[in-house]
Design a protein around this motif. Structure first.
Motif, PDB file in Angstrom:
ATOM      1  N   PHE A 191       0.841  -1.193   0.000  1.00 58.11           N
ATOM      2  CA  PHE A 191       0.000   0.000   0.000  1.00 58.11           C
ATOM      3  C   PHE A 191       0.877   1.244   0.000  1.00 58.11           C
ATOM      4  N   CYS A 192       0.253   2.394  -0.191  1.00 57.71           N
ATOM      5  CA  CYS A 192       0.990   3.655  -0.216  1.00 57.71           C
ATOM      6  C   CYS A 192       1.261   4.129   1.205  1.00 57.71           C
ATOM      7  N   ALA A 193       2.478   4.556   1.465  1.00 52.94           N
ATOM      8  CA  ALA A 193       2.837   5.070   2.787  1.00 52.94           C
ATOM      9  C   ALA A 193       2.099   6.374   3.043  1.00 52.94           C
ATOM     10  N   SER A 194       1.748   6.613   4.310  1.00 49.51           N
ATOM     11  CA  SER A 194       1.047   7.849   4.659  1.00 49.51           C
ATOM     12  C   SER A 194       1.697   8.495   5.860  1.00 49.51           C
ATOM     13  N   GLY A 195       1.458   9.778   6.036  1.00 41.16           N
ATOM     14  CA  GLY A 195       2.035  10.519   7.155  1.00 41.16           C
ATOM     15  C   GLY A 195       0.980  10.876   8.176  1.00 41.16           C
ATOM     16  N   PRO A 196       1.268  11.822   9.081  1.00 39.13           N
ATOM     17  CA  PRO A 196       0.318  12.236  10.114  1.00 39.13           C
ATOM     18  C   PRO A 196      -1.006  12.694   9.503  1.00 39.13           C
ATOM     19  N   GLY A 197      -2.102  12.259  10.124  1.00 35.78           N
ATOM     20  CA  GLY A 197      -3.405  12.678   9.635  1.00 35.78           C
ATOM     21  C   GLY A 197      -3.899  11.852   8.458  1.00 35.78           C
ATOM     22  N   GLY A 198      -3.058  10.917   7.978  1.00 35.71           N
ATOM     23  CA  GLY A 198      -3.481  10.020   6.916  1.00 35.71           C
ATOM     24  C   GLY A 198      -3.134  10.491   5.515  1.00 35.71           C
ATOM     25  N   GLN A 199      -2.536  11.672   5.387  1.00 34.22           N
ATOM     26  CA  GLN A 199      -2.222  12.138   4.047  1.00 34.22           C
ATOM     27  C   GLN A 199      -1.113  11.282   3.434  1.00 34.22           C
ATOM     28  N   HIS A 200      -1.249  11.030   2.152  1.00 37.26           N
ATOM     29  CA  HIS A 200      -0.269  10.192   1.464  1.00 37.26           C
ATOM     30  C   HIS A 200       1.033  10.952   1.265  1.00 37.26           C
ATOM     31  N   VAL A 201       2.136  10.280   1.559  1.00 38.19           N
ATOM     32  CA  VAL A 201       3.429  10.919   1.372  1.00 38.19           C
ATOM     33  C   VAL A 201       4.126  10.415   0.108  1.00 38.19           C
ATOM     34  N   ASN A 202       3.559   9.360  -0.501  1.00 38.70           N
ATOM     35  CA  ASN A 202       4.054   8.971  -1.821  1.00 38.70           C
ATOM     36  C   ASN A 202       2.924   8.289  -2.597  1.00 38.70           C
ATOM     37  N   LYS A 203       3.098   8.186  -3.883  1.00 37.92           N
ATOM     38  CA  LYS A 203       2.047   7.638  -4.730  1.00 37.92           C
ATOM     39  C   LYS A 203       2.357   6.229  -5.193  1.00 37.92           C
ATOM     40  N   THR A 204       3.443   5.657  -4.728  1.00 37.28           N
ATOM     41  CA  THR A 204       3.798   4.282  -5.075  1.00 37.28           C
ATOM     42  C   THR A 204       3.554   3.380  -3.871  1.00 37.28           C
ATOM     43  N   GLU A 205       3.301   2.123  -4.154  1.00 35.97           N
ATOM     44  CA  GLU A 205       3.022   1.162  -3.087  1.00 35.97           C
ATOM     45  C   GLU A 205       4.329   0.665  -2.466  1.00 35.97           C
ATOM     46  N   SER A 206       4.980   1.547  -1.719  1.00 37.27           N
ATOM     47  CA  SER A 206       6.256   1.181  -1.107  1.00 37.27           C
ATOM     48  C   SER A 206       6.082   0.541   0.261  1.00 37.27           C
ATOM     49  N   ALA A 207       4.927   0.799   0.923  1.00 40.94           N
ATOM     50  CA  ALA A 207       4.690   0.241   2.252  1.00 40.94           C
ATOM     51  C   ALA A 207       4.208  -1.202   2.143  1.00 40.94           C
ATOM     52  N   VAL A 208       4.543  -2.000   3.153  1.00 45.53           N
ATOM     53  CA  VAL A 208       4.149  -3.413   3.132  1.00 45.53           C
ATOM     54  C   VAL A 208       3.511  -3.792   4.468  1.00 45.53           C
ATOM     55  N   ARG A 209       2.605  -4.759   4.384  1.00 43.90           N
ATOM     56  CA  ARG A 209       1.993  -5.329   5.581  1.00 43.90           C
ATOM     57  C   ARG A 209       2.079  -6.851   5.469  1.00 43.90           C
ATOM     58  N   LEU A 210       2.613  -7.481   6.506  1.00 41.10           N
ATOM     59  CA  LEU A 210       2.733  -8.932   6.534  1.00 41.10           C
ATOM     60  C   LEU A 210       1.781  -9.491   7.586  1.00 41.10           C
ATOM     61  N   THR A 211       1.026 -10.512   7.202  1.00 37.87           N
ATOM     62  CA  THR A 211       0.144 -11.202   8.140  1.00 37.87           C
ATOM     63  C   THR A 211       0.565 -12.659   8.210  1.00 37.87           C
TER      64      THR A 211
END
Length: 357
Positions: free
Chosen positions: A224-244
């Motif tokens: 998913f796209c990384a976000s900063g404080p307040g939820g605003q997106h800080v980039n438009k590429t899916e650089s963030a990852v979530r592992l379950t």
């Protein structure tokens, strides 16, 4: 205690053999992990070997003291007090080195700090705890790396994950696991009233690559796209990852790096540490009939410490330690607290320790 030391020495000797194994030498990742674990155990193994050698000399001296040769008896009786004194000194050093159990000598750990009750003030307190640990790590010469962070608009942290590396890092920081409470006038308070808020800290030993096997089919990867404080997106590429993790349901996410590859690598490290910690917790439950350390239990729900700013006071509730130098401690001088906890644990072990003979 002796059983733990014997197992650690056996592991060290096995690692010595592994380092000579051509199959291990051919695998650079495995060789690196083996060499790192070997290095982390070297000091303890050397000290325990010395202890065993002194114990052997005491046995031999006592046999000589019981013998028929008068000269040898006199020599043995003269040597015994010094040998016994040396043995007790080395044993005391071993006690200090093994505080924290079998993971005592881990040189790497993962720390997670989360804001608890208290809204924005709790997030600011989580930030202050991070700054305290960061300055303490700098003073100790440890390497600190942010794995992931979720910041608030006021500059606090909803949560932040850190990697720390250095000699004695886990043995010292393991005592930080639990609930931390702060009493102070918040930056957002206009009436000057003292508020109470909280944060939780979890410190987990970071396992070596060869200790936790984690295959891609063991977890689900979401991008998913990384976000900063307040939820605003800080980039438009899916650089963030979530592992379950599919078996345990443990979830880890990482968005601190701009590179998806780097975020994935960090997330895998945190996930492995959580899995290792999860297994250790399960083992502790199975051994619930055995005595658990008061200060080293790692119970996340336990309120372990209060930071009272109006009175410049820190209180560790587990051992009844109170220090009226909170300003220095929050500035990074955590050593008096750590020393107090380790000394308490060492005394507990001494009290339970049976005779060395």
């Amino acid at each position: 205690m002796r059983e733990l030391l014997d197992s650690k020495l056996a592991r060290f000797e096995q690692l010595e053999q592994d380092m000579l194994d051509p199959a291990v030498q051919a695998d650079s990742n495995r060789m690196s992990a083996v060499a790192r674990e070997h290095g982390s155990l070297a000091k303890l193994a050397g000290k325990y070997r010395h202890f065993k050698d002194v114990a052997r000399q005491i046995t031999e001296a006592r046999e000589m003291a019981d013998g028929d040769d008068a000269d040898m008896r006199e020599l043995a009786e003269a040597e015994l007090p010094e040998l016994i004194k040396e043995r007790e000194s080395v044993w005391d050093e071993l006690l200090g080195m093994t505080i924290g159990g079998e993971d005592a000598n881990r040189a790497r750990c993962i720390m997670e700090i989360r804001a608890g009750t208290g809204g924005d003030e709790a997030a600011l307190f989580a930030r202050d705890l991070y700054e305290m640990y960061k300055r303490h790590a700098e003073a100790k010469g440890w390497k600190l790396e942010i794995m992931d962070a979720s910041a608030t608009e006021l500059g606090g942290f909803k949560e932040i994950s850190l990697s720390l590396e250095g000699e004695g890092v886990f043995r010292e920081l393991m005592y930080e696991s639990g609930g931390h409470r702060v009493q102070r006038v918040p930056e957002t308070e206009t009436q000057g009233r003292v508020h109470t808020s909280a944060a939780t800290v979890a410190v987990m030993a970071e396992p070596e690559e060869v200790e936790i096997e984690l295959k891609p089919e063991d977890y689900r990867l979401d991008k998913f796209c990384a976000s900063g404080p307040g939820g605003q997106h800080v980039n438009k590429t899916e650089s963030a990852v979530r592992l379950t993790h599919l078996e345990t349901g443990i979830v880890v996410q990482c968005q601190d790096e701009k590179s998806q590859h780097k975020n994935l690598a960090k997330a895998l490290r945190v996930l492995k540490s959580r899995l290792y910690d999860h297994r250790k917790q399960e083992e502790d439950k199975k051994r619930s009939d055995e005595r658990k350390s008061l200060v080293g239990s790692g119970d996340r729900s336990q309120r372990i410490r209060t930071y009272n700013f109006p009175q410049n006071r820190l209180t560790d509730h587990r051992i009844g330690l109170t220090i009226h130098k909170l300003d220095q401690i929050i500035a990074g001088d955590l050593q008096p607290v750590t020393d107090g906890l380790i000394d308490y644990e060492r005394q507990q072990q001494r009290d339970q320790m049976e005779g060395l003979d």
